[in-house]
Scaffold this motif. Structure first.
Motif, short mmCIF file in Angstrom:
data_model
loop_
_atom_site.label_atom_id
_atom_site.label_comp_id
_atom_site.label_asym_id
_atom_site.label_seq_id
_atom_site.Cartn_x
_atom_site.Cartn_y
_atom_site.Cartn_z
N VAL A 131 0.86 -1.20 0.00
CA VAL A 131 0.00 0.00 0.00
C VAL A 131 0.89 1.24 0.00
CG1 VAL A 131 -1.74 1.31 1.26
CG2 VAL A 131 -1.87 -1.19 1.19
N PRO A 132 0.80 2.07 -1.01
CA PRO A 132 1.69 3.24 -1.07
C PRO A 132 1.27 4.32 -0.10
CG PRO A 132 0.15 3.30 -2.89
CD PRO A 132 -0.13 2.01 -2.16
N SER A 133 2.22 5.17 0.23
CA SER A 133 1.92 6.36 1.04
C SER A 133 1.55 7.50 0.10
CB SER A 133 3.11 6.74 1.91
OG SER A 133 4.23 7.05 1.09
N CYS A 134 0.42 8.15 0.36
CA CYS A 134 -0.08 9.21 -0.53
C CYS A 134 -0.16 10.53 0.23
CB CYS A 134 -1.46 8.86 -1.08
SG CYS A 134 -1.51 7.30 -2.00
N GLU A 135 0.25 11.60 -0.42
CA GLU A 135 0.18 12.94 0.16
C GLU A 135 -0.73 13.79 -0.72
OE1 GLU A 135 3.96 14.69 0.94
OE2 GLU A 135 4.79 12.86 1.84
N VAL A 136 -1.94 14.07 -0.19
CA VAL A 136 -2.93 14.88 -0.90
C VAL A 136 -3.36 16.01 0.03
CG1 VAL A 136 -5.19 14.91 -2.02
CG2 VAL A 136 -3.75 12.86 -2.18
N ALA A 142 -7.93 28.47 -5.42
CA ALA A 142 -8.05 28.46 -6.87
C ALA A 142 -6.93 29.29 -7.50
CB ALA A 142 -9.41 29.02 -7.29
N GLY A 143 -6.37 28.75 -8.58
CA GLY A 143 -5.29 29.44 -9.27
C GLY A 143 -3.90 29.00 -8.84
N SER A 144 -3.79 28.24 -7.73
CA SER A 144 -2.48 27.79 -7.26
C SER A 144 -2.08 26.48 -7.94
CB SER A 144 -2.50 27.60 -5.74
OG SER A 144 -3.47 26.62 -5.38
N ASP A 145 -0.80 26.14 -7.85
CA ASP A 145 -0.27 24.89 -8.40
C ASP A 145 -0.07 23.89 -7.26
OD1 ASP A 145 -0.26 26.12 -10.84
OD2 ASP A 145 1.89 26.57 -10.83
N LEU A 146 -0.38 22.62 -7.52
CA LEU A 146 -0.26 21.57 -6.51
C LEU A 146 0.56 20.42 -7.04
CD1 LEU A 146 -3.87 21.29 -5.01
CD2 LEU A 146 -1.93 22.54 -4.09
N GLU A 147 1.19 19.69 -6.09
CA GLU A 147 1.90 18.45 -6.43
C GLU A 147 1.48 17.37 -5.44
OE1 GLU A 147 6.23 17.66 -8.02
OE2 GLU A 147 6.29 17.71 -5.82
N LEU A 148 0.85 16.32 -5.92
CA LEU A 148 0.43 15.18 -5.10
C LEU A 148 1.49 14.10 -5.21
CD1 LEU A 148 -2.14 16.88 -5.63
CD2 LEU A 148 -3.45 14.75 -5.62
N LEU A 149 1.83 13.46 -4.07
CA LEU A 149 2.93 12.51 -4.02
C LEU A 149 2.43 11.11 -3.67
CD1 LEU A 149 5.54 14.66 -2.04
CD2 LEU A 149 5.30 14.45 -4.50
N CYS A 150 3.09 10.09 -4.25
CA CYS A 150 2.76 8.69 -4.00
C CYS A 150 4.05 7.88 -4.03
CB CYS A 150 1.78 8.19 -5.06
SG CYS A 150 1.29 6.46 -4.88
N LYS A 151 4.25 6.98 -3.03
CA LYS A 151 5.50 6.22 -2.98
C LYS A 151 5.30 4.85 -2.34
CE LYS A 151 9.82 6.33 -4.12
NZ LYS A 151 10.21 6.50 -5.54
N GLU A 203 -2.37 4.31 -7.02
CA GLU A 203 -2.23 2.86 -7.10
C GLU A 203 -0.82 2.51 -7.55
OE1 GLU A 203 -5.40 -0.02 -8.89
OE2 GLU A 203 -3.93 0.40 -10.47
N SER A 204 -0.18 1.56 -6.83
CA SER A 204 1.15 1.08 -7.21
C SER A 204 1.04 -0.34 -7.75
CB SER A 204 2.10 1.11 -6.01
OG SER A 204 1.66 0.23 -5.00
N SER A 205 1.87 -0.66 -8.75
CA SER A 205 1.82 -1.99 -9.36
C SER A 205 3.19 -2.38 -9.90
CB SER A 205 0.78 -2.03 -10.49
OG SER A 205 1.13 -1.09 -11.50
#
Length: 294
Positions: A131-136, A142-151, A203-205
């Motif tokens: 099960v990966p670790s997810c950062e959301v 509104a108008g900002s930039d985001l980066e979601l992480l999964c590992k 999802e990791s595979s």
């Protein structure tokens, strides 16, 4: 010509009977082994000796240092009780990722002239996805930039990643406002809007086992009551107003307006009061006194 053959024949017999030919040989029919986690790993080692019928067999594992696996006819460390040896072939039961590495089979035949032979076998333990670790982030403007992480740091071979929004797979293209890196597990959202709000999961595979997914997390995009341009313009106007006030105050001080006003106030505040009038005397009484004295 016959003379050369006669001389070469004894030389060939002497080379064949030379002690240098009496040596142990060690090899492996499968130098690279890949097995799934919690299964058995068979590390093949075959040897041949010329004289010694009871050679000494050792297995070692290479790492930061060299550790013994099988030495003095018994297993050592974590291999005790979960490994066996047949001839020189080593079998490790229920392997884990910690067992991955390079192993060396050594055979010592003391009666042979070259009495040491060795071969190496590499073991790679394959691990299914975890099960990966997810950062959301829970919210964003509104108008900002985001980066979601999964590992997923445990799967072997390394996992590849896929992102889902509201249980629908996201597919990156030139027309979308987001981009994904399937190897690093990142999802980048550019200039998010209300439409980007939703439940996100990763999802990791890999090729070993079934894919694993983290729990979906809510992302809420908050819209500004005023547009970003309006806020910037208001901030610039406020700055200019403060700047003009400060500039006017400095000019006033340089011209002396503030000093004169301050001086006038201070003069008025500290002007001394006139002395009280002297007490009046009754001249009639004064004359009568003088007359009485005479």
């Amino acid at each position: 010509m016959n003379t050369v053959k006669i001389l070469a024949l004894p030389l060939l017999v002497a080379v064949m009977q030379s002690p240098a030919c009496l040596s142990v040989t060690v090899s492996s029919s499968k130098p690279k082994v890949e097995v799934h986690e919690h299964t058995d790993a068979v590390l093949a080692c075959e040897f041949k000796t010329e004289k010694d019928q009871n050679p000494r067999i050792e297995w070692k594992k290479k790492g930061k240092g060299v550790t013994f696996v099988y030495f003095d006819r018994k297993f050592s460390g974590s291999y005790a009780g979960r490994a066996k040896i047949e001839g020189a072939t080593l079998t490790i039961h229920s392997v884990t990722q910690k067992d991955s590495g390079e192993y060396r089979c050594e055979v010592t035949a003391s009666e042979d002239h070259v009495n040491l032979g060795e071969t190496s076998v590499s073991l790679n333990v394959l691990v299914p996805p975890h099960v990966p670790s997810c950062e959301v982030p829970s919210s964003a403007f509104a108008g900002s930039d985001l980066e979601l992480l999964c590992k997923d740091k445990l799967s072997v071979p390394p996992a590849t990643y896929r992102w889902y929004k509201d249980n629908k797979a996201l597919i990156s293209s030139t027309d979308t406002s987001y981009s994904m890196d399937t190897h690093k597990g990142t999802l980048k959202l550019k200039s998010v809007s209300k439409a980007d709000s939703g439940m996100y999961r990763c999802e990791s595979s890999n090729s070993v086992g079934a894919p694993k997914s983290c729990v979906a997390q809510q992302l809420k995009v908050i819209e500004y009551q005023l547009s970003l341009k309006t806020l910037i313009a208001g901030g610039v106007g406020l700055f200019l107003l403060i700047f003009m006030c400060c500039l006017g105050l400095c000019l006033c001080r340089r011209r002396g307006c503030c000093k004169n006003e301050k001086k006038a106030k201070s003069t008025k505040a500290y002007s001394p009061s006139p002395p009280p009038p002297p007490p009046t005397r009754n001249l009639k009484n004064y004359k009568q006194t003088q007359s009485f004295m005479i």
